[in-house]
Design a protein around this motif. Structure first.
Motif, PDB file in Angstrom:
ATOM      1  N   GLU A   3     -33.368   8.685 -27.269  1.00  0.00           N
ATOM      2  CA  GLU A   3     -33.074   8.094 -28.577  1.00  0.00           C
ATOM      3  C   GLU A   3     -34.238   8.296 -29.535  1.00  0.00           C
ATOM      4  OE1 GLU A   3     -32.281   4.063 -27.499  1.00  0.00           O
ATOM      5  OE2 GLU A   3     -30.137   4.414 -27.133  1.00  0.00           O
ATOM      6  N   THR A  18     -34.644  12.156 -30.448  1.00  0.00           N
ATOM      7  CA  THR A  18     -33.556  12.651 -31.294  1.00  0.00           C
ATOM      8  C   THR A  18     -33.731  12.171 -32.724  1.00  0.00           C
ATOM      9  OG1 THR A  18     -32.038  12.687 -29.409  1.00  0.00           O
ATOM     10  CG2 THR A  18     -31.062  12.717 -31.597  1.00  0.00           C
ATOM     11  N   ARG A  19     -34.003  10.870 -32.882  1.00  0.00           N
ATOM     12  CA  ARG A  19     -34.191  10.341 -34.229  1.00  0.00           C
ATOM     13  C   ARG A  19     -35.425  10.954 -34.890  1.00  0.00           C
ATOM     14  NH1 ARG A  19     -34.173   5.613 -32.896  1.00  0.00           N
ATOM     15  NH2 ARG A  19     -36.350   5.058 -33.046  1.00  0.00           N
ATOM     16  N   ARG A  65     -29.472   7.737 -34.452  1.00  0.00           N
ATOM     17  CA  ARG A  65     -29.546   9.165 -34.767  1.00  0.00           C
ATOM     18  C   ARG A  65     -30.448   9.441 -35.957  1.00  0.00           C
ATOM     19  NH1 ARG A  65     -23.722   9.001 -34.376  1.00  0.00           N
ATOM     20  NH2 ARG A  65     -23.709   9.075 -36.652  1.00  0.00           N
ATOM     21  N   GLN A 118     -25.164   3.541 -34.015  1.00  0.00           N
ATOM     22  CA  GLN A 118     -25.298   4.965 -33.701  1.00  0.00           C
ATOM     23  C   GLN A 118     -25.940   5.727 -34.848  1.00  0.00           C
ATOM     24  OE1 GLN A 118     -21.213   5.867 -32.770  1.00  0.00           O
ATOM     25  NE2 GLN A 118     -21.399   5.234 -30.635  1.00  0.00           N
ATOM     26  N   GLU A 166     -27.905  14.744 -28.119  1.00  0.00           N
ATOM     27  CA  GLU A 166     -26.890  13.980 -28.844  1.00  0.00           C
ATOM     28  C   GLU A 166     -25.649  13.781 -27.969  1.00  0.00           C
ATOM     29  OE1 GLU A 166     -26.683  16.612 -32.162  1.00  0.00           O
ATOM     30  OE2 GLU A 166     -28.094  15.432 -33.354  1.00  0.00           O
ATOM     31  N   ASP A 167     -25.280  14.794 -27.192  1.00  0.00           N
ATOM     32  CA  ASP A 167     -24.164  14.657 -26.257  1.00  0.00           C
ATOM     33  C   ASP A 167     -24.468  13.586 -25.215  1.00  0.00           C
ATOM     34  OD1 ASP A 167     -22.817  16.700 -27.536  1.00  0.00           O
ATOM     35  OD2 ASP A 167     -23.389  18.237 -26.091  1.00  0.00           O
ATOM     36  N   ASP A 212     -29.425   8.760 -39.085  1.00  0.00           N
ATOM     37  CA  ASP A 212     -28.559   9.107 -40.210  1.00  0.00           C
ATOM     38  C   ASP A 212     -28.630   8.078 -41.329  1.00  0.00           C
ATOM     39  OD1 ASP A 212     -27.740  11.352 -38.862  1.00  0.00           O
ATOM     40  OD2 ASP A 212     -25.932  10.422 -38.034  1.00  0.00           O
ATOM     41  N   ILE A 217     -28.509  19.394 -29.486  1.00  0.00           N
ATOM     42  CA  ILE A 217     -27.146  18.872 -29.313  1.00  0.00           C
ATOM     43  C   ILE A 217     -26.937  18.310 -27.913  1.00  0.00           C
ATOM     44  CG2 ILE A 217     -26.075  20.328 -31.078  1.00  0.00           C
ATOM     45  CD1 ILE A 217     -25.059  22.141 -28.821  1.00  0.00           C
ATOM     46  N   HIS A 269     -34.704  14.566 -36.137  1.00  0.00           N
ATOM     47  CA  HIS A 269     -33.912  14.546 -37.367  1.00  0.00           C
ATOM     48  C   HIS A 269     -34.764  14.094 -38.558  1.00  0.00           C
ATOM     49  CE1 HIS A 269     -29.973  15.644 -35.942  1.00  0.00           C
ATOM     50  NE2 HIS A 269     -30.003  14.737 -34.975  1.00  0.00           N
ATOM     51  N   ALA A 324     -24.135  10.112 -26.641  1.00  0.00           N
ATOM     52  CA  ALA A 324     -22.736   9.730 -26.828  1.00  0.00           C
ATOM     53  C   ALA A 324     -22.099   9.303 -25.507  1.00  0.00           C
ATOM     54  CB  ALA A 324     -21.960  10.891 -27.440  1.00  0.00           C
ATOM     55  N   ARG A 335     -18.102  13.727 -30.435  1.00  0.00           N
ATOM     56  CA  ARG A 335     -18.931  14.907 -30.693  1.00  0.00           C
ATOM     57  C   ARG A 335     -18.112  16.076 -31.247  1.00  0.00           C
ATOM     58  NH1 ARG A 335     -23.175  15.155 -31.900  1.00  0.00           N
ATOM     59  NH2 ARG A 335     -23.987  16.859 -30.643  1.00  0.00           N
TER      60      ARG A 335
END
Length: 297
Positions: A69, A72-73, A138, A134, A7-8, A140, A4, A76, A11, A25
């Motif tokens: 980046e 994080t991706r 991430r 975004q 991710e913070d 998503d 997190i 996930h 952002a 967030r």
């Protein structure tokens, strides 16, 4: 170190505003600030410079951004792939698409590609360009469908993503007509023309700014309304509130009906591409199958 925190960081690197990033967030600003400090403590360097004028990335923060980046991706993606292997994480494959394309281009495009429909389990997520970027960063969404112009900035044009052209369109300056059929607002030298602008979240806004945002253009604009939705700007232009650069694909019915007319010479039109993006890194079998179908289509 916690995911997190990454991710913070992303952002805040995107917004350069603590309160806005905390909202994104879904956390209070004090808690968000503590997490950013915790990440900087773990790294051992300041990632952001905080001044009375705002927030900027430090050189260390700039250096950290690209890999943050990617990592994080990738994390996930690793979790989703592992869940799928376990049989617990099967989910629809997602295409993030900007609002304008979701309502105009996407339905006909997908229906016309039988190979993609045959694969099934495909989900469309419609949002602003900024939100779609975004989602892609991430992890998503597996794909991004958006308008593209070589001169406009984008966060997904690095070596992390590749793309194919799946369509073309044109951004046309449009205005409601007067009683005799000429444009109520005409782009020319002299008095500023009332301008219906795209907001910062809009990819179309970046394209228009890249082409006609220069101070030395031959016409003046007075921004009277702003939105990230092209459909909203179309409604405002149709009502006679100003000029808007709109995708011809979106406005063609109003143009044909005489509700909108061109508000400048043809040189003011902006040719644009419609592109489909995906990560460069190898994806799941389902993602690769759909990408191959799009390439052949």
């Amino acid at each position: 170190m916690e995911l997190i925190w990454f991710e913070d960081y992303l952002a805040l690197a995107e917004t350069l505003n603590f309160s806005r990033a905390a909202q994104l967030r879904h956390v209070t600003q004090p808690a968000f600030s503590r997490r950013i400090r915790a990440l900087e403590g773990w790294i051992g360097a300041d990632l952001f410079a905080r001044t009375t004028h705002g927030v900027t990335l430090t050189p260390a923060g700039e250096h950290f951004r690209h890999q943050a980046e990617v990592l994080t991706r990738a994390l996930h993606q690793l979790r989703r792939d592992t869940l799928e292997v376990s049989g617990r994480g099967v989910r629809p494959l997602s295409i993030a698409a900007t609002h304008a394309l979701s309502f105009t281009f996407f339905p006909k495009w997908v229906r016309g590609n039988e190979r993609v429909l045959a694969l099934g389990n495909l989900s469309l997520i419609s949002d602003s360009m900024q939100a779609c970027e975004q989602m892609m960063l991430r992890g998503d969404a597996q794909f991004l469908l958006c308008h593209h112009h070589k001169d406009a900035s984008s966060r997904i044009e690095s070596g992390q993503f590749k793309s194919i052209v799946v369509g073309v369109d044109t951004l046309v300056p449009l205005s409601a007509p007067t009683g005799n059929g000429v444009a109520r607002w005409w782009l020319h030298g002299g008095e500023p023309v009332k301008y219906l602008a795209y907001s910062a979240q809009s990819g179309l806004g970046r394209i228009v700014a890249a082409q006609w945002g220069a101070k030395d253009r031959a016409f003046a604009l007075e921004t009277v309304f702003t939105s990230h939705l092209a459909a909203t700007l179309l409604s405002m232009a149709r009502a006679g509130d100003g000029v808007a650069w709109l995708p011809r694909m979106l406005a063609e019915e109003d143009i044909s009906a005489g509700l909108l007319v061109e508000a400048g010479s043809p040189e003011l039109e902006i040719p644009i591409e419609i592109r489909l993006f995906r990560p460069v890194a190898s994806q799941s079998k389902a993602v690769e199958a759909i990408w191959s179908a799009f390439e052949r289509g």
